[in-house]
Design a protein around this motif. Sequence first.
Motif, PDB file in Angstrom:
ATOM      1  N   THR A 106      38.483  34.829  49.849  1.00 48.88           N
ATOM      2  CA  THR A 106      37.936  34.153  48.668  1.00 48.88           C
ATOM      3  C   THR A 106      38.507  32.742  48.559  1.00 48.88           C
ATOM      4  O   THR A 106      39.593  32.451  49.065  1.00 48.88           O
ATOM      5  CB  THR A 106      38.263  34.920  47.376  1.00 48.88           C
ATOM      6  OG1 THR A 106      39.672  34.858  47.112  1.00 48.88           O
ATOM      7  CG2 THR A 106      37.849  36.386  47.485  1.00 48.88           C
ATOM      8  N   ARG A 142      32.562  29.619  45.344  1.00 46.07           N
ATOM      9  CA  ARG A 142      31.867  29.884  44.085  1.00 46.07           C
ATOM     10  C   ARG A 142      30.659  28.985  43.848  1.00 46.07           C
ATOM     11  O   ARG A 142      29.883  29.225  42.919  1.00 46.07           O
ATOM     12  CB  ARG A 142      32.838  29.758  42.904  1.00 46.07           C
ATOM     13  CG  ARG A 142      33.318  28.363  42.618  1.00 46.07           C
ATOM     14  CD  ARG A 142      34.334  28.365  41.480  1.00 46.07           C
ATOM     15  NE  ARG A 142      33.820  28.990  40.287  1.00 46.07           N
ATOM     16  CZ  ARG A 142      34.571  29.361  39.242  1.00 46.07           C
ATOM     17  NH1 ARG A 142      35.878  29.182  39.284  1.00 46.07           N
ATOM     18  NH2 ARG A 142      34.026  29.901  38.180  1.00 46.07           N
ATOM     19  N   ASN A 143      30.466  27.940  44.673  1.00 42.41           N
ATOM     20  CA  ASN A 143      29.348  27.017  44.502  1.00 42.41           C
ATOM     21  C   ASN A 143      28.419  27.056  45.711  1.00 42.41           C
ATOM     22  O   ASN A 143      28.874  27.129  46.853  1.00 42.41           O
ATOM     23  CB  ASN A 143      29.851  25.582  44.303  1.00 42.41           C
ATOM     24  CG  ASN A 143      30.643  25.432  43.021  1.00 42.41           C
ATOM     25  OD1 ASN A 143      30.261  25.972  41.985  1.00 42.41           O
ATOM     26  ND2 ASN A 143      31.749  24.710  43.081  1.00 42.41           N
ATOM     27  N   THR A 189      33.980  32.932  51.511  1.00 46.25           N
ATOM     28  CA  THR A 189      33.247  32.847  50.249  1.00 46.25           C
ATOM     29  C   THR A 189      33.702  31.651  49.437  1.00 46.25           C
ATOM     30  O   THR A 189      34.822  31.155  49.568  1.00 46.25           O
ATOM     31  CB  THR A 189      33.431  34.123  49.407  1.00 46.25           C
ATOM     32  OG1 THR A 189      34.809  34.240  49.014  1.00 46.25           O
ATOM     33  CG2 THR A 189      33.015  35.356  50.184  1.00 46.25           C
ATOM     34  N   ASP A 227      34.606  34.693  38.381  1.00 53.59           N
ATOM     35  CA  ASP A 227      34.416  34.876  36.938  1.00 53.59           C
ATOM     36  C   ASP A 227      33.192  35.727  36.616  1.00 53.59           C
ATOM     37  O   ASP A 227      32.866  35.917  35.439  1.00 53.59           O
ATOM     38  CB  ASP A 227      34.270  33.516  36.245  1.00 53.59           C
ATOM     39  CG  ASP A 227      35.554  32.721  36.264  1.00 53.59           C
ATOM     40  OD1 ASP A 227      36.630  33.331  36.380  1.00 53.59           O
ATOM     41  OD2 ASP A 227      35.497  31.479  36.165  1.00 53.59           O
ATOM     42  N   ASN A 228      32.511  36.217  37.636  1.00 57.20           N
ATOM     43  CA  ASN A 228      31.244  36.924  37.441  1.00 57.20           C
ATOM     44  C   ASN A 228      31.278  38.248  38.204  1.00 57.20           C
ATOM     45  O   ASN A 228      31.268  38.264  39.432  1.00 57.20           O
ATOM     46  CB  ASN A 228      30.089  36.034  37.934  1.00 57.20           C
ATOM     47  CG  ASN A 228      28.724  36.625  37.650  1.00 57.20           C
ATOM     48  OD1 ASN A 228      28.477  37.802  37.898  1.00 57.20           O
ATOM     49  ND2 ASN A 228      27.819  35.804  37.152  1.00 57.20           N
ATOM     50  N   THR A 278      39.784  34.213  36.498  1.00 60.67           N
ATOM     51  CA  THR A 278      39.684  33.758  37.881  1.00 60.67           C
ATOM     52  C   THR A 278      40.864  34.222  38.720  1.00 60.67           C
ATOM     53  O   THR A 278      40.697  34.731  39.832  1.00 60.67           O
ATOM     54  CB  THR A 278      39.604  32.223  37.939  1.00 60.67           C
ATOM     55  OG1 THR A 278      38.418  31.785  37.284  1.00 60.67           O
ATOM     56  CG2 THR A 278      39.582  31.729  39.378  1.00 60.67           C
ATOM     57  N   SER A 321      28.454  38.823  40.681  1.00 61.20           N
ATOM     58  CA  SER A 321      28.633  38.026  41.897  1.00 61.20           C
ATOM     59  C   SER A 321      29.666  38.663  42.815  1.00 61.20           C
ATOM     60  O   SER A 321      29.486  38.708  44.041  1.00 61.20           O
ATOM     61  CB  SER A 321      29.067  36.597  41.526  1.00 61.20           C
ATOM     62  OG  SER A 321      29.361  35.840  42.677  1.00 61.20           O
ATOM     63  N   ASP A 351      31.637  34.193  42.899  1.00 59.77           N
ATOM     64  CA  ASP A 351      32.217  33.600  41.698  1.00 59.77           C
ATOM     65  C   ASP A 351      33.151  34.621  41.070  1.00 59.77           C
ATOM     66  O   ASP A 351      32.710  35.660  40.572  1.00 59.77           O
ATOM     67  CB  ASP A 351      31.101  33.215  40.722  1.00 59.77           C
ATOM     68  CG  ASP A 351      31.619  32.537  39.468  1.00 59.77           C
ATOM     69  OD1 ASP A 351      32.855  32.519  39.244  1.00 59.77           O
ATOM     70  OD2 ASP A 351      30.799  32.029  38.690  1.00 59.77           O
ATOM     71  N   LEU A 393      28.151  33.396  48.598  1.00 60.00           N
ATOM     72  CA  LEU A 393      28.572  33.021  47.250  1.00 60.00           C
ATOM     73  C   LEU A 393      29.443  34.111  46.638  1.00 60.00           C
ATOM     74  O   LEU A 393      29.133  35.305  46.741  1.00 60.00           O
ATOM     75  CB  LEU A 393      27.337  32.805  46.374  1.00 60.00           C
ATOM     76  CG  LEU A 393      27.574  32.204  44.983  1.00 60.00           C
ATOM     77  CD1 LEU A 393      27.929  30.719  45.109  1.00 60.00           C
ATOM     78  CD2 LEU A 393      26.315  32.358  44.123  1.00 60.00           C
TER      79      LEU A 393
END
Length: 275
Positions: free
Chosen positions: A8, A34-35, A32, A55-56, A104, A59, A53, A51
């Motif tokens: 990550t 996040r954008n 990976t 925080d998700n 995060t 995802s 993220d 991808l």
Amino acid sequence: MSDFILITGCSTGIGLHLAQRLQQEGFNVLATARNDADVKRLSESGLNAHLLDLDNEKSIEQAAGWALTQSSGQLYGLINNGAYGQPGAIEDLPTQALRAQFSTNLFGWHHLIRQILPVMLKNNRGRIIQVSSLLGLVAMKYRGAYNASKFALEGYTDTLRLELRDTAVQVSLIEPGPVRSQFRSNALKKFLQNIDVNGSRHQVIYQLTLQRLQRPEPKNPFTLEPESCVAPALHALRSNRARVRYGVTFPTHLFAVLRRLLPARWLDNILCRSA
């Protein structure tokens, strides 16, 4: 077949260098970011990217499913690296900003581990590597959110290691000190976003903080390149008995010793001068 490693936070810094070097070393790296733009750039550089993220949760689950599909259910390694630092005095830190820091730097990592660990246990093999920080060992002023998230990560990872002791899954921490990266620019964005500089009793210190975060990373013998984290990661992945902790940079080793030897207030005095 080469082992598959999911990493990550590969857009810049430590994560990017780990992805590139581990692929050169023969691992099947699953990188990976996040954008979307970063994922595209990683793919164009020759990495297998997706991808993610932190925080998700959706995802995270999608990225975990992709990694398990790519590896045909044989994912060997997970390197949790994606994180950022939220500067600011604790008294000025909105609760939402602290919550976002943990989302995060810890909660996202936990959710990803929960997707991956059952497969490692089923396969009776696996390595989990958590990239912590010097600030998971000692605290420094105006870094309370990041300190707290990394102290929590250290305790979380120690517990995970104990709970996996009777399995074939090994868990390690990499603890970098000052390493050249985009950490400052990312921290500057969060500082301006969440801290009321002019309304704080720390206003004078904050002006110095702004100056520090806007300057390039200082060149000194204690600040290493992201490459410095590659050798510990390789050892943690390849050794029959991975180490519990891998300290990176002289300050990490120094403060790990001082924390054990010095009275707390003596150490406080040193840390206050270091901030």
